[in-house]
Structures are given as structure tokens and as C-alpha cells.
Design a protein around this motif. Structure first.
Motif, short mmCIF file in Angstrom:
data_model
loop_
_atom_site.label_atom_id
_atom_site.label_comp_id
_atom_site.label_asym_id
_atom_site.label_seq_id
_atom_site.Cartn_x
_atom_site.Cartn_y
_atom_site.Cartn_z
N LYS A 202 0.84 -1.20 0.00
CA LYS A 202 0.00 0.00 0.00
C LYS A 202 0.87 1.25 0.00
CE LYS A 202 -3.71 2.22 2.67
NZ LYS A 202 -4.65 2.33 1.53
N PRO A 203 0.66 2.17 -0.96
CA PRO A 203 1.46 3.39 -0.96
C PRO A 203 1.13 4.28 0.23
CG PRO A 203 -0.30 3.53 -2.61
CD PRO A 203 -0.30 2.11 -2.08
N GLN A 204 2.15 4.85 0.83
CA GLN A 204 1.94 5.74 1.98
C GLN A 204 1.39 7.09 1.54
OE1 GLN A 204 2.13 4.16 4.60
NE2 GLN A 204 4.05 3.10 4.98
N ASN A 205 1.74 7.50 0.32
CA ASN A 205 1.22 8.73 -0.26
C ASN A 205 0.84 8.44 -1.71
OD1 ASN A 205 1.78 10.85 1.91
ND2 ASN A 205 3.80 9.90 1.66
N GLU A 206 -0.22 9.08 -2.18
CA GLU A 206 -0.72 8.82 -3.53
C GLU A 206 -0.63 10.07 -4.40
OE1 GLU A 206 -4.63 7.37 -2.50
OE2 GLU A 206 -3.96 5.28 -2.73
N ILE A 207 -0.48 9.85 -5.70
CA ILE A 207 -0.45 10.93 -6.68
C ILE A 207 -1.64 10.73 -7.61
CG2 ILE A 207 0.81 11.95 -8.61
CD1 ILE A 207 3.40 11.05 -7.29
N VAL A 208 -2.55 11.70 -7.66
CA VAL A 208 -3.73 11.60 -8.51
C VAL A 208 -3.38 12.07 -9.92
CG1 VAL A 208 -6.10 12.35 -8.86
CG2 VAL A 208 -5.26 11.94 -6.54
N LEU A 209 -3.64 11.20 -10.90
CA LEU A 209 -3.37 11.53 -12.30
C LEU A 209 -4.68 11.61 -13.07
CD1 LEU A 209 -0.34 9.17 -13.03
CD2 LEU A 209 -0.28 11.56 -12.30
N THR A 210 -4.78 12.60 -13.94
CA THR A 210 -5.98 12.77 -14.77
C THR A 210 -5.56 12.98 -16.22
OG1 THR A 210 -6.00 15.16 -14.38
CG2 THR A 210 -7.28 13.80 -12.86
N GLY A 211 -6.54 12.91 -17.12
CA GLY A 211 -6.32 13.23 -18.53
C GLY A 211 -5.25 12.38 -19.19
N ASP A 213 -2.05 12.23 -18.63
CA ASP A 213 -1.14 11.58 -17.68
C ASP A 213 -1.74 10.27 -17.17
OD1 ASP A 213 0.76 13.53 -17.90
OD2 ASP A 213 0.31 14.51 -15.99
N ALA A 214 -3.04 10.29 -16.87
CA ALA A 214 -3.70 9.07 -16.40
C ALA A 214 -3.68 7.99 -17.48
CB ALA A 214 -5.15 9.39 -16.00
N ALA A 215 -3.95 8.38 -18.73
CA ALA A 215 -3.97 7.41 -19.84
C ALA A 215 -2.60 6.79 -20.05
CB ALA A 215 -4.46 8.08 -21.12
N ARG A 216 -1.54 7.61 -20.00
CA ARG A 216 -0.17 7.11 -20.19
C ARG A 216 0.22 6.18 -19.04
NH1 ARG A 216 3.24 12.07 -20.15
NH2 ARG A 216 4.99 10.69 -20.59
N MET A 217 -0.17 6.55 -17.82
CA MET A 217 0.17 5.72 -16.67
C MET A 217 -0.54 4.38 -16.76
SD MET A 217 2.09 5.85 -13.96
CE MET A 217 2.38 4.66 -12.64
N GLN A 218 -1.80 4.38 -17.20
CA GLN A 218 -2.53 3.12 -17.33
C GLN A 218 -1.88 2.22 -18.38
OE1 GLN A 218 -5.58 2.24 -15.34
NE2 GLN A 218 -4.40 0.45 -15.93
N LYS A 219 -1.42 2.80 -19.48
CA LYS A 219 -0.75 2.01 -20.51
C LYS A 219 0.55 1.40 -19.97
CE LYS A 219 -2.56 4.39 -24.59
NZ LYS A 219 -2.23 5.29 -25.73
N ILE A 239 -5.35 6.63 -10.68
CA ILE A 239 -5.72 6.96 -12.05
C ILE A 239 -7.20 7.29 -12.10
CG2 ILE A 239 -5.83 6.10 -14.42
CD1 ILE A 239 -3.40 4.32 -13.68
N GLU A 240 -7.50 8.56 -12.30
CA GLU A 240 -8.89 9.00 -12.35
C GLU A 240 -9.44 8.84 -13.75
OE1 GLU A 240 -10.59 9.70 -9.85
OE2 GLU A 240 -9.32 10.54 -8.27
#
Length: 241
Positions: A202-211, A213-219, A239-240
Motif C-alpha cells: 500500500k502506498p503511503q502517499n498517492e499521486i492523482v493523475l488525470t487526462g 497523464d492518467a492514460a499514459r500511466m494506465q498504458k 488513475i482518475e
């Protein structure tokens, strides 16, 4: 405790897990084999093996398959010898990524993982570069509207470490990694059924990605998860949709 709104993301993740069930038997057989090799074939004295077998039973894996995997681990049956390997790095916007593998060829695996990182804008780092950002634990997530006080009392009595209420009303119960099954079963007997749960880093801190950035991270995550040697991928990215 409060966390950011994450219910939609939880449902998205659950759907993605359901879509990947074709690989689940292969991953579980590897995990059972390695757990038995490292800690012996008796589940009463090997919590890692007990957890792996519990997961296999949840996925309706035939008992014969489980038994053969244990025997391959203990050396009673011949089989491929897998090694554990963990690779760490960074994804989009510096999100931490940790990749756990079981492989019979580390040279192949590290090359495949490094290629996946670089193809979608990530970077593979050195050992330990992000591991400190994660905690090994179990988690159970309950839908908004669940009775917070009642589940907190039941969870802590069952041996949970913490209960977190998110801004959207969903509730997370955090457990010691090898007490996950016991806590979940105890809560189910008390009338609380989780929407999603697993043992994770479990990550201690999270980074919210949208648009984009979210699509690239999911890939990036999808490509890493598709590799045959990869067991689990953990990330601090949320990933929102």
C-alpha cells in the motif's frame, strides 16, 4: 482518519482485476510453489503458503492443482524453479512503481520490465528507490453507507490494524498481511462483506493523475502487468477516469 475520494477508482480497479482472471491460475501456482519451497509445505507453519492457498481456493482452483504446486515447491515433484525479483521505478509525474516477479530467467525479465518502463515514459530505478514508500498489508474496502462505528468495532476486535474513512464515505480496513483472511472472514460473519480486498504493498502517499497523464500511466501499468513473469504491480498513482 480521512482520505481522498476514491470509490469510482476502486470500482474501476475491481473491473480491471475481473478482466485479468485468465492469468490468475498461472500466477497463483507460481506463488504456491515458491511459498512452499521457502517455508515448507505445511500451511500451519507457513503463513505465506496459507495465504496463497486461500486465494487459490477463492478462485476455485482444483485441489489437485494446489497439491501439485505445493509438492513441486517442496521437491516431491519435478518442476521449474522460480526466483523472486522486485524491480522499482517511476511512472508518469514521478509516481512510484514496484514490480514483483517470479521468473526462471532474471536476465529476460529485467529486460522486459525495463522496456515497458521506457516505452511509456517511465524510468526503472535502483533497488530500494521507492520500496520505502509502500507498506505490506491487507486491505478491505466497504461501500459508502456502511456503518462506520459498527465496522470499526468489529474490525479492531478481529485484529485489524486501522480503519480509514474516505471523503466519499467508503471505508478501508487495514490488516496485517498474513491476518487478512482471518479478519475478512470474521467481518463477514459479523455481516460486513467487502467490495474489494487483497494483500498488497500500500502506498503511503498517492499521486492523482488525470487526462493524458492518467492514460499514459494506465498504458505503462497494463504493459508491465501483461508480462508473463510479473506477479503484481504496485503504484502510488491514482488513475482518475
Amino acid at each position: 482518519m480521512a482520505g481522498h475520494s476514491k470509490w469510482a477508482n476502486i470500482q474501476h480497479r475491481k473491473g480491471r482485476q475481473d478482466a485479468k482472471r485468465g492469468k490468475i491460475f498461472t500466477k497463483l501456482i507460481k506463488e504456491i510453489t515458491v511459498a512452499a519451497r521457502q517455508g515448507g509445505g505445511d500451511q500451519n507453519f507457513n503463513p505465506r503458503l496459507r495465504l496463497a492457498v486461500d486465494k487459490a481456493k477463492e478462485e476455485n482452483m482444483p485441489a489437485d492443482n494446489i497439491d501439485r504446486a505445493v509438492k513441486r515447491g517442496t521437491g516431491e515433484l519435478d518442476g521449474v524453479s522460480y526466483e523472486e525479483a522486485r524491480y522499482e521505478g517511476y511512472g508518469i509525474a514521478g509516481a512510484a512503481v514496484m514490480v514483483d516477479c517470479l521468473t526462471d530467467n532474471k536476465t529476460r525479465t529485467v529486460a522486459d520490465v525495463r522496456h515497458a518502463f521506457s516505452k511509456y515514459g517511465g524510468n526503472m530505478g535502483t533497488d530500494g528507490c521507492v520500496a520505502f514508500q509502500f507498506k505490506h498489508c491487507g486491505y478491505l474496502i466497504f461501500a459508502p453507507g456502511t456503518d462506520e462505528d459498527a465496522i470499526m468495532d468489529a474490525a479492531l476486535e478481529a485484529g485489524a490494524e486501522d480503519v480509514v474513512t474516505n471523503d466519499d464515505g467508503s471505508i478501508e480496513v487495514i490488516t496485517p498481511p498474513y491476518e487478512f483472511t482471518l479478519v475478512r472472514e470474521t467481518l463477514e460473519k459479523a455481516g460486513f462483506k467487502a467490495e474489494l480486498g487483497d494483500v498488497t504493498m500500500k502506498p503511503q502517499n498517492e499521486i492523482v493523475l488525470t487526462g493524458d497523464d492518467a492514460a499514459r500511466m494506465q498504458k505503462l501499468i497494463d504493459m508491465i502487468e501483461a508480462l508473463d513473469d510479473v506477479q503484481d504491480v504496485y503504484t502510488s498513482a491514482v488513475i482518475e477516469e
